[in-house]
Design an enzyme around this catalytic site. Structure first.
Site, PDB file in Angstrom:
ATOM      1  N   LYS A 153     -68.946   4.255  -1.016  1.00 48.46           N
ATOM      2  CA  LYS A 153     -68.233   4.846   0.040  1.00 48.46           C
ATOM      3  C   LYS A 153     -67.250   5.446  -0.343  1.00 48.46           C
ATOM      4  O   LYS A 153     -67.065   6.428  -0.101  1.00 48.46           O
ATOM      5  CB  LYS A 153     -69.139   3.401   0.234  1.00 48.46           C
ATOM      6  CG  LYS A 153     -70.315   3.420   1.195  1.00 48.46           C
ATOM      7  CD  LYS A 153     -71.252   1.317   1.063  1.00 48.46           C
ATOM      8  CE  LYS A 153     -73.143   1.552   1.501  1.00 48.46           C
ATOM      9  NZ  LYS A 153     -73.211   0.787   1.292  1.00 48.46           N
TER      10      LYS A 153
ATOM     11  N   HIS B  79     -68.803  -2.450   1.472  1.00 49.01           N
ATOM     12  CA  HIS B  79     -68.432  -1.954   2.523  1.00 49.01           C
ATOM     13  C   HIS B  79     -66.786  -1.951   2.439  1.00 49.01           C
ATOM     14  O   HIS B  79     -66.053  -1.088   3.612  1.00 49.01           O
ATOM     15  CB  HIS B  79     -69.159  -2.395   3.908  1.00 49.01           C
ATOM     16  CG  HIS B  79     -70.526  -1.553   4.339  1.00 49.01           C
ATOM     17  ND1 HIS B  79     -70.691  -0.238   4.511  1.00 49.01           N
ATOM     18  CD2 HIS B  79     -71.333  -2.314   3.291  1.00 49.01           C
ATOM     19  CE1 HIS B  79     -71.606  -0.049   4.460  1.00 49.01           C
ATOM     20  NE2 HIS B  79     -72.635  -1.076   3.653  1.00 49.01           N
TER      21      HIS B  79
ATOM     22  N   SER C   2     -73.077  -5.061   6.692  1.00 45.50           N
ATOM     23  CA  SER C   2     -72.929  -2.834   6.842  1.00 45.50           C
ATOM     24  C   SER C   2     -73.930  -3.189   8.199  1.00 45.50           C
ATOM     25  O   SER C   2     -72.852  -1.762   8.821  1.00 45.50           O
ATOM     26  CB  SER C   2     -74.459  -3.209   5.645  1.00 45.50           C
ATOM     27  OG  SER C   2     -75.358  -3.518   5.779  1.00 45.50           O
TER      28      SER C   2
END
Ligand code: PLP
Length: 392
Positions: A245, A214, A186
């Site tokens: 996300k 992610h 990340s």
């Protein structure tokens, strides 16, 4: 007068002062616009390179109308944990769709990706077991390891040879063994060696859990994540992803075999003891998954623009580490430098957050640039020119 009762908490002010002096004190900013490529933060309009809204879906009207329609039909609150009466048919439909995306038998929704990681690790290993974790794994994976009470073995970042040694040396000492890793790290934006990890897991008869937080919706031909991108289809036993996300929603999920999911329903404490998200949230995530399926150009453009930016910044002399994704760190070392760089960019109308220990190891403070599909080429060019000016 009431405040005098806070004397026992006076140590907190002393600790906060220490953080201040070390350049490590963090302060909340407040955004007053929608989450998008241009945002208003603390009253200033800024180009936004500090969000995880990688596909630009957070403020997409299609997600908004999915929520509004679902709320009109089903109301808002879910009213109970899933095992009591909180699990609605929209949740079940989303779980089916996530399993389909992941190519697994089943999937399970959690209140957040954080809860999914903590709850899953603690449900899979315990006392007498061992868990092997990459040094740069997300805080939620590390907390899950600690909470599980298994032996925690941290291996150097991405170093599967060292992991191989560790697994060989601790051979028969433990009942069960679990390897956990971010698939896309990340803060560094680099990829885990998933093919090697899957081979190790098979050879040492360990379980392998990967966190695609992610990468969900961003990597791979169908948006499944880094495992798909690297062609690793077998040998990953537990897949974690997030809705928070690229999918522009909120919540986490685990995908895997039917029996894994049944076990988590029975044993993952954040699942069992937390109220289910509103069913309307599942409606938004379903709309986001439709967009991921129908608009692959979003992720292709994003990754192509990121590659160009990484090359340009490296050519300009910035240390972008081993980034191979839409997350591009500019590694500057000292926290105060990262804060300074972030402040100077903000003076030029650009938002990119400074990332400091404990989020990154000491000496690796960075500016974390994240690109989204909402960034027009001119916006990225503006970032590059501002950084050039600051470098000279
Ligand atoms: C953000 C993140 C999480 C947590 O996901 P949330 O849904 O935001 O709670 C988990 N793992 C990694 C690697 C993350 O970056």
């Amino acid at each position: 007068m009431e405040y005098t009762t806070n004397r026992p908490l006076a140590w907190i002010d002393a600790e906060l002062d220490t953080l201040d002096r070390q350049g490590l004190r963090r302060r909340l900013l407040t955004r007053s616009s929608v989450q998008a490529a241009r945002v208003t933060i603390d009253g200033r309009e800024l180009l936004n390179f500090g969000s995880n809204d990688y596909l630009g879906l957070a403020a997409d009207p299609r997600l908004g109308s999915a929520v509004a329609n679902a709320v009109a039909k089903e109301g808002w609150g879910s009213g109970a944990s899933p095992l009591i009466s909180g699990h609605a048919s929209l949740h079940a439909e989303l779980e089916r769709r996530l399993a389909e995306l992941e190519g697994t038998e089943a999937a399970l929704l959690f209140p957040s990706g954080f809860a999914a990681n903590v709850g899953t690790i603690a449900a899979l290993v315990g006392q007498g077991d061992a868990v092997f974790t990459d040094r740069k794994n997300h805080a939620s994976l590390l907390d899950g390891c600690r909470l599980s009470r298994a032996d925690v073995r941290v291996y150097p970042h991405g170093d599967w040879q060292r992991l191989d040694d560790l697994l060989a040396r601790t051979g028969h000492r433990h009942r069960r063994r679990l390897i956990v890793t971010d698939s896309l790290f990340s803060m560094d934006g680099d990829l885990a060696p998933l093919a090697e990890l899957a081979q190790l897991a098979a050879r040492h008869e360990a379980m392998l859990m990967i966190d695609e937080a992610h990468a969900t919706g961003v990597f791979g031909a169908s948006g499944r994540g880094v495992a798909e991108h690297l062609g690793v289809h077998d040998g990953v036993h537990v897949r974690v992803g997030t809705l928070s996300k690229a999918l522009g929603c909120i919540g986490g999920f685990v995908a895997g075999s039917r029996s894994l999911i049944e076990w988590l329903v029975n044993r993952a404490r954040p699942y069992v003891f937390s109220t289910a998200a509103p069913a309307a949230m599942a409606a938004a995530a379903l709309a986001a998954l439709d967009i991921v399926a129908r608009e692959p150009e979003r992720r292709r453009t994003l990754l192509a623009q990121a590659e160009t930016l990484r090359n340009e910044l490296a050519a300009d002399g910035w240390n972008v580490g081993r980034s191979a994704s839409q997350i591009v760190p500019l590694i500057v070392g000292e926290p105060v430098w990262a804060v300074e760089l972030s402040a100077r960019l903000r003076d030029r109308g650009i938002f990119a957050p400074a990332i400091r220990p404990p989020t990154v190891p000491d000496g690796e403070a960075c500016l974390r640039i994240s690109l989204t599909a909402g960034h027009a080429p001119e916006m990225i060019a503006a970032l590059r020119f501002a950084l050039r000016e600051l470098k000279s």
